[in-house]
Design an enzyme around this catalytic site. Structure first.
Site, PDB file in Angstrom:
ATOM      1  N   PRO A   1       4.902   0.509  -6.951  1.00  0.00           N
ATOM      2  CA  PRO A   1       5.710   1.644  -6.489  1.00  0.00           C
ATOM      3  C   PRO A   1       5.668   1.781  -4.977  1.00  0.00           C
ATOM      4  CG  PRO A   1       3.640   2.409  -7.415  1.00  0.00           C
ATOM      5  CD  PRO A   1       3.701   0.940  -7.683  1.00  0.00           C
ATOM      6  N   CYS A   2       6.468   2.683  -4.447  1.00  0.00           N
ATOM      7  CA  CYS A   2       6.598   2.811  -2.999  1.00  0.00           C
ATOM      8  C   CYS A   2       5.271   3.216  -2.360  1.00  0.00           C
ATOM      9  CB  CYS A   2       7.689   3.811  -2.647  1.00  0.00           C
ATOM     10  SG  CYS A   2       7.256   5.524  -2.992  1.00  0.00           S
TER      11      CYS A   2
END
Length: 307
Positions: free
Chosen positions: A181-182
């Site tokens: 994920p970011c």
């Protein structure tokens, strides 16, 4: 006589996914390059050909390695791939980093994609949200629903394990890649999101990835404290010299004041356990990290912090 080949249960799901997306007419896939969005993009390309495109957000919360991976997977699929700059880092609601951060990030992304879709007469924006995601704390899903973003995997009840099996059968290189994920997801709730902190996390994880650790996370807590998560089987190697000293040096160089290792090991999404806890701004003790959960560099024990 040879035994008849048994059809794998994911094959009908893969066919249904392509048929489902074919009904969209034209489709823009919100494409991170991870296995979920890769399967949606591959299905869209199989179903719609040139009427499908994949679009990847470019911002400080997207690492260079993630962006490179997205480009590689898009080329592998054959789908047209575009990159668009997003400005969530200028959104005060996002920067505040409360439990709704992901909502504000996705809201910014989908507004940008909606504008692009309207410019190119694209009917549907699709995400890689799978059936399992709907049972976790994912405020970004609400942003997608508000923006009328379709989630074909979730629509058909396709969970993560089925997504990976479809990706494997379609020969997508990311079929067994760990979730990534970011970068902002590494910052504990209540710790302000800044470009500098995102870069700290990116540099720290790049160092550890280069040492062969996967999956991994470097969580950033109040006071610029790093909490490293690697699989428990790798903890002995992580703490052995000279690697531990090299790690502490690398993370301090990146900007961290304190370097710790979580003895529970890698746990994807575990910062969600802090959702119900007040942020550091309202409760200084909210993110106290105890010695029972982690080990620290001897020279940088959390209790010696000036917090």
């Amino acid at each position: 006589m040879p035994a008849p080949e048994i059809e794998h249960p994911t094959l009908p799901l893969a066919d249904r996914l392509c048929q489902h997306i074919a009904e969209f007419g034209t489709c823009m896939v919100a494409f991170s390059g991870g296995v979920d969005s890769a399967v949606v993009a591959a299905a869209a390309y199989r179903a719609l050909g040139r009427r499908a495109i994949a679009v990847t957000a470019v911002s400080p919360s997207v690492s260079e390695s993630q962006l490179a991976a997205a480009r590689d997977v898009a080329r592998q699929i054959g789908i047209e791939h575009r990159e668009v700059a997003t400005d969530e880092i200028e959104n005060a609601d996002y920067v505040r980093n409360d439990s709704q951060r992901c909502f504000h990030c996705k809201q910014t992304l989908y507004r940008r994609l909606t504008k692009l879709a309207n410019q190119h007469a694209i009917d549907v924006i699709a995400s890689g949200t799978n059936a399992d995601d709907t049972h976790d704390y994912r405020p970004g899903i609400a942003a997608g629903q508000q923006a009328s973003v379709r989630a074909p995997l979730a629509d058909l009840g396709i969970d993560k394990s089925a997504v990976r099996e479809i990706a494997r059968r379609w020969n997508l290189s990311v079929w067994d890649a760990p979730a990534s994920p970011c970068l902002s997801s590494r910052l504990a709730y209540g710790v302000t999101v800044t470009t500098e902190r995102l870069k700290m996390v990116e540099e720290a994880e790049a160092f550890l990835s280069g040492k062969g650790f996967s999956p991994l996370r470097v969580r950033l807590h109040e006071g610029d404290l790093a909490r490293i998560e690697v699989p428990r089987r790798d903890l002995v190697r992580m703490l052995a010299e000279p690697l531990w000293t090299q790690t502490v040096t690398a993370l301090r160089t990146a900007g961290f004041r304190f370097v710790t290792v979580d003895l529970e090991g890698f746990r994807s999404g575990n910062l969600n356990t802090l959702v119900s806890i007040a942020s550091p701004a309202s409760s200084p003790a909210a993110e106290t990290i105890t010695e029972t959960n982690m080990t620290t560099s001897p020279a940088t024990h959390p209790q010696d912090s000036a917090e």
